[in-house]
Each structure stands twice: as C-alpha cells, then as structure tokens.
Design a protein around this motif. Structure first.
Motif, PDB file in Angstrom:
ATOM      1  N   ASP A 490      27.643 -36.046 -30.699  1.00  0.00           N
ATOM      2  CA  ASP A 490      28.905 -36.210 -30.829  1.00  0.00           C
ATOM      3  C   ASP A 490      29.471 -37.637 -30.971  1.00  0.00           C
ATOM      4  O   ASP A 490      29.362 -38.557 -29.934  1.00  0.00           O
ATOM      5  CB  ASP A 490      29.560 -35.673 -29.516  1.00  0.00           C
ATOM      6  CG  ASP A 490      31.111 -36.076 -29.100  1.00  0.00           C
ATOM      7  OD1 ASP A 490      31.638 -36.151 -30.255  1.00  0.00           O
ATOM      8  OD2 ASP A 490      31.476 -36.061 -28.194  1.00  0.00           O
ATOM      9  N   ALA A 491      29.906 -37.842 -32.141  1.00  0.00           N
ATOM     10  CA  ALA A 491      30.292 -39.255 -32.594  1.00  0.00           C
ATOM     11  C   ALA A 491      31.255 -39.888 -31.485  1.00  0.00           C
ATOM     12  O   ALA A 491      31.256 -40.952 -31.400  1.00  0.00           O
ATOM     13  CB  ALA A 491      31.158 -39.104 -33.932  1.00  0.00           C
ATOM     14  N   SER A 492      32.279 -39.087 -31.019  1.00  0.00           N
ATOM     15  CA  SER A 492      33.111 -39.702 -30.259  1.00  0.00           C
ATOM     16  C   SER A 492      32.869 -40.312 -29.004  1.00  0.00           C
ATOM     17  O   SER A 492      32.913 -41.507 -28.574  1.00  0.00           O
ATOM     18  CB  SER A 492      34.435 -38.741 -30.009  1.00  0.00           C
ATOM     19  OG  SER A 492      34.832 -38.886 -28.765  1.00  0.00           O
ATOM     20  N   SER A 493      31.566 -39.352 -28.353  1.00  0.00           N
ATOM     21  CA  SER A 493      31.261 -40.036 -26.974  1.00  0.00           C
ATOM     22  C   SER A 493      30.305 -40.997 -27.185  1.00  0.00           C
ATOM     23  O   SER A 493      30.146 -42.043 -26.375  1.00  0.00           O
ATOM     24  CB  SER A 493      30.866 -38.705 -26.170  1.00  0.00           C
ATOM     25  OG  SER A 493      29.935 -38.212 -26.959  1.00  0.00           O
ATOM     26  N   ALA A 494      29.737 -41.007 -28.342  1.00  0.00           N
ATOM     27  CA  ALA A 494      28.663 -42.213 -28.598  1.00  0.00           C
ATOM     28  C   ALA A 494      29.349 -43.353 -28.898  1.00  0.00           C
ATOM     29  O   ALA A 494      28.783 -44.304 -28.135  1.00  0.00           O
ATOM     30  CB  ALA A 494      28.016 -41.800 -30.008  1.00  0.00           C
TER      31      ALA A 494
END
Ligand code: ADP
Ligand code: MG
Length: 579
Positions: A490-494
């Motif tokens: 998940d790009a956002s949590s990364a």
C-alpha cells in the motif's frame, strides 16, 4: 563587581527569554490571545520560518485605543485581577507578559479596533521602546505583526534551529489548536502559500482528515467519558494505526495544549499489550477539569500543569481510553505484523519469491550493464564474516538451524533476510539502478503540515530509491511509482512509515537517511517469522547471508543469529571444564 539593579531593558529581555524562546512561542502567545478574545477566525502568516515576520490577525473583541499602551506593558492583563483567581484560571493567558516580552525582542506593531469604536488604533514597539498610539482605519479585531524577531538579541538568534525545524514547531502548534478549536476558522500561510486551512464549522473529523488523510480520520475512535467532575473527549487511533514516536499524542487540558504530563503514560497504559513495542497511538484528547483542580501556573510558557488529584485523573484517563478501545474492538486485535499497516498475511510461497526477487532483479540489471557484479551470489562465500554453514533445517517456522565448523547457529529468518535485502538494495542504490514500477493509478497521500514539509525535503532522496512522489496540492503528494521491491504494498502506508522515520531525526545526514529508507523497505519485504520456507529457500537465504558484509546484525542493529560454540556446548554438557 558590586551588586546593581539591572536596567529595565536587560531585565525585560531576560523575562522575555522565559516566554519567547523561538518563533513558535510567539505564534503560541498571539494565537492564545486571539482565542481569549473570542475570535472566530484566526489567520497566521509567517515568513522565513517566523524570523522575518509573524503576523496574527483575528476578529476577536479588539483592544480599546486607550488600553493599547497598557496591553504592551509588563504584567498588564485584562484576565486576572486577584491572586486568588490564579487558582481558577479559565483563559489561556493570565500573566500579562507576552506582548511586553515579544515587544522587547522584536519590532512589533499592534493594530486593533473594538466594535463600538469607529476607528482603530495602532502602536509600535521596537526593542521594548513604545511609540505613540495613532488612529488608523481597521476592521474589528486585532492584528499583531512581529518583525525581525531577536534582531536585538543575537545570542537567541544563534540558538534557533534550522528553518525546517522552526517551521515544524509552528505547524505542529497550529495543527493542534485547529483541532482543539474546531469552531474557529484557522488559516496558516507561509509567505503566499497556505499550508493549513480549517472551516470553523465544528467538524473535528473533517479537520482530522485534512491532517491525516481521510482514511486515518475515518478510523479514529471517539472518546467520550465523564466522571466526578472530569470530562474526556477526543480521538484515539485503533491499534492498527500507530506511530513510531509519541509526537502524535496530544493532550489539551481546559483548552490548553500541555506537553509534559504524566497523562501520556495513562494513554499508553490503556493500549497495554495491544501495540508492538516501540509503537505509539495517535491521540487528540481534551480533558476538562474544574479549573481549581489544576494548577497551570507552574511553567513560564504554561506548557506544564499540576493536578491536585493526580492519581484520580490518571486512572480516569486510562479507563476512559481503554473502554473506547475495547468498545470498538471487543476482541483485542493482534498487533499488526508489519510496520506498513495491515496486510493480508501472504502465502509463504509468495514471500519466497519476494526474497529471491531482490537477487534476480539485481543480476538482471547487472547483465544489462555487462559489468561483473560487486557481490555475486555465485562467488565463493566470504569466510571472513561467517564460516561456511551447513543447513540443518527450520524450526518454529521462524529460525534456521545450521552447523558450522565452530558449533551451532540459530538464525532469525526475518532479521537475516532484512540484512540480505538491505545490502542488495544499498548496492543497487549506489549504482543508481533501483528498479521502479509505476502504479496503475497514482495514489495521493495527505499528511499533517509538519510531516508534509519533511517529506517535501526528502523527495529527491526517495526518488533515488525508485519512488516517484510529487507534490500534489497543499500537504498532499502523489505517488506514481514505487520500488519494484514494494510491488503489491500500500503506497500510502509505505509513505507514512517513511515520513515517521524522517521525524525521528531532526537533520539526518543524507547517507544515514538513505540507509534508513533502505532499512524500511527491507523490513517490509523480508520474510516474516512464522513463515515456512522450502529447503531451497532456506539454503538460498543462508547463502545470501554468508555473502553479506555484516551478516551478524540486521539493518536495525539486532542480531541475526545466535552462535552456540562447540566449546560452550561441551561445557554445558559437562564434557569440559572442572568436574
Ligand atoms: P495575557 O494574555 O496574559 O493577559 P498578554 O501580554 O498576552 O497577556 O496580553 C495583554 C492584554 O492585551 C490581554 O490581557 C488582553 O486584554 C489584550 N490583548 C492581547 N492580545 C489581544 C487580542 N488579540 N485581542 C484582544 N485583546 C488582546
Ligand atoms: Mg496572552
């Protein structure tokens, strides 16, 4: 030297030092004044992180022209009359010191008008020297402009931190107050750029969304508790949303942000056993107590308070938070297995692929370049760091067992794999050849202003790691590509997890920072404890580890292995040593 009374100029600069430490303290005092004046709209503008200019405009009650001169003199306040009242303070200000202090270490102009006056008035104070009050046209409310802070106190100037850090302190402050006063419209601008704006319509969750993004805001749990004159309201994060530091744990007591309080411990205790070690919740809690039960006059900047009944308050907060947590998650959920937010646990097979991929990607890339790899996985294992190991097997789906010439090795598969990936990634990075993969759809991520500023500064470093992240509106970024190693996550949590790392250190050296980004990536990608590995995978991991420059620790410094030497085994079994 004989004893002398200090000149009033020196005395007031010393006093100012207690109240005005940095640009953020000016912002704090001015915003508190605006709130005390009943403002419904507060607009803050800063230039050069507040060194050049801090401007706070409000639509509050204003200061009558004939009181302007008084307002800027020391110990002049409209908020406190008797010493008795000191023990029941309900306004943010009460010391009558802020304006005088700020005026003594800057060039300050106050323009103000009260509703029943046709014109406004203005006063200028320069390095503590008051000018005359002039009549001017002005809207109802107050505008305080503070220019060239500390221009006459070069020692203070020297102690200011980088612009980023000073700006961050201001952002953090305004963010907190915007949340605590949802009925007040806040606007923060840095130069011409508006970095935070709230509507003042009372919707706290909407403000949470502008700070943390819609997803996080939706997940935040509401706390409402009342007991024996104590009232706690606000928001806490579920156990799946955590931070690596305590920065997002905020307490307001009777409308005042208080930083140094034992209540933080009450909060973490409420999460006891629900969070992994080193993880902290997000919390925005508002405690209302009888003003007489709390002493706010213990710190010059009013950043500390003392409770009359400390234990009672502590246990009330702890219980209220715990109850809110359990109400939303009746069965305490297991802590997330990764720092990257919840991810469905993957099949061992897929993870086996993951860790091979790092090697494959690298060798593909190297073939293209036609250069012999620096750390060829086929080259004979270096015996300098690790002896040749013979794999025996895996136990508990967590550790590899191997035999070496000098005894038995127990290897933590996750830590070992982190180390392997880390060295590969750093090698790719040094060659500027980290494979990157475009996302099908760009993902936009909104961060609190302070975090957004930090990320903004590290975009280049991130982009060297195969990310493609671009600014996309205020406090928002768009992720267009991620390192191939990340594919599927998940790009956002990364991105959020990376920013948390940036927060850990005020000014990380570029090299350290890059190593840290790499360590993050690897933590995310490494096989986890509890995953069964095929014997090929076990062997490959062992071989890769033998090839590492520092095989004995993971990138975060924890050991990857425990060595039980032949000597030690013999002693333990009583084969050696005194009988
Ligand atoms: P304090 O807030 O502790 O009273 P300050 O030095 O901050 O002391 O302010 C002095 C006085 O000036 C306040 O008591 C208040 O009467 C007046 N004042 C300051 N800022 C404002 C404002 N923004 N609007 C209305 N009155 C203000
Ligand atoms: Mg004040």
């Amino acid at each position: 030297m004989s004893i002398r009374i200090l000149s009033s100029e020196v005395a007031s600069q010393i006093a100012a030092g207690e109240v005005v430490e940095r640009p953020a303290s000016v912002v704090k005092e001015l915003v508190e004044n605006a709130l005390d004046a009943g403002a419904k709209s507060i607009s803050i503008t800063i230039e050069e992180a507040g060194r050049r200019l801090i401007e706070v405009a409000d639509d509050g009650s204003g200061i009558p022209a004939d009181e302007l001169a008084l307002a800027v003199s020391r110990h002049a306040t409209s908020k406190l009359v008797s010493a008795k009242e000191l023990f029941s303070i309900s306004t943010l200000g009460f010391r009558g010191e802020a304006l005088a202090s700020i005026g003594s270490v800057s060039r300050m102009t106050i323009t103000s008008r009260v509703a029943d006056s046709a014109t406004g008035a203005r006063i200028r104070v320069e390095g503590g020297q008051e000018g005359k009050v002039e009549q001017v046209g002005a809207p109802v409310g107050t505008l305080v402009q503070v220019e060239n802070l500390f221009y006459n106190v070069p020692a203070r100037l020297k102690f200011l931190k980088s612009d980023t850090t000073e700006r961050r302190a201001i952002d953090t402050f305004i963010t907190r107050y915007a949340l605590a006063y949802p009925d007040v419209r806040f606007k923060l601008a840095e130069g011409k750029k508006v970095t935070l704006q709230t509507s003042g319509d009372g919707d706290q969750r909407a403000i949470l969304a502008t700070l943390y993004g819609v997803d996080t805001a939706k997940q935040m749990l509401e706390v409402i508790a009342e007991d024996e004159g104590l009232k706690l309201t606000g928001f806490i994060s579920p156990t799946s949303v955590t931070r690596s530091n305590r920065r997002e744990m905020t307490f307001f007591i009777n409308g005042r942000w208080v930083q140094d309080i034992p209540l933080n411990a009450a909060l973490t205790q409420a999460y006891h056993t629900m969070l992994m070690v080193g993880r902290y919740p997000l919390a925005m809690l508002f405690l209302d107590v009888d003003p007489e039960a709390v002493d706010v006059n213990v710190h010059p900047a009013k950043a500390e308070v003392r409770f009359r009944e400390q234990d009672k308050v502590f246990s009330f907060v702890q219980r209220a938070v715990r109850r809110a947590l359990l109400a939303y998650a009746p069965v305490p959920s297991l802590p997330p297995t990764t720092l990257w937010g919840s991810r469905p646990s993957s099949e061992p097979k897929e993870l086996g692929l993951d860790w091979k991929m790092a090697g494959e990607v690298e060798s593909e890339k190297l073939q293209v370049e036609g250069k012999p790899p620096a750390t060829d996985t086929k080259s004979p294992p270096s015996t300098f760091n690790l002896p040749l190991l013979r794999l025996i097997g895996q136990i508990g789906a967590t550790y590899l067992v191997a035999e070496g010439p000098d005894g038995l090795y127990l290897i933590d598969q996750h830590a070992a794999h982190e180390r392997v990936l880390f060295e590969k990634l750093m090698a790719q990075h040094d060659k500027r050849s980290i494979p990157s993969q475009s996302l099908l759809e760009p993902v936009s991520v909104t961060l609190p202003p302070a975090q957004a500023a930090l990320l903004g500064e590290q975009l280049e470093a991130l982009n060297h790691f195969g990310f493609q992240v671009e600014p996309f509106g205020p406090n928002t970024f768009q992720v267009r590509a991620m390192p191939t190693l990340f594919s599927g996550s998940d790009a956002s949590s990364a991105l959020r997890a990376l920013v948390e790392d940036f927060e850990e250190d005020e000014s990380p050296l570029q090299e350290e920072l890059e190593a840290r980004i790499a360590a993050r990536v690897c933590k995310r990608m490494a096989v986890k404890a509890g995953q069964t590995l095929s014997s090929d995978e076990q062997r490959a991991l062992l071989a890769d580890l033998e090839n590492c420059d520092s095989p004995r620790t993971c990138p975060h410094g924890r050991p990857t292995m425990i060595h039980l030497s032949v000597d030690m085994l013999e002693r333990q079994f009583g084969r050696k040593g005194p009988r």
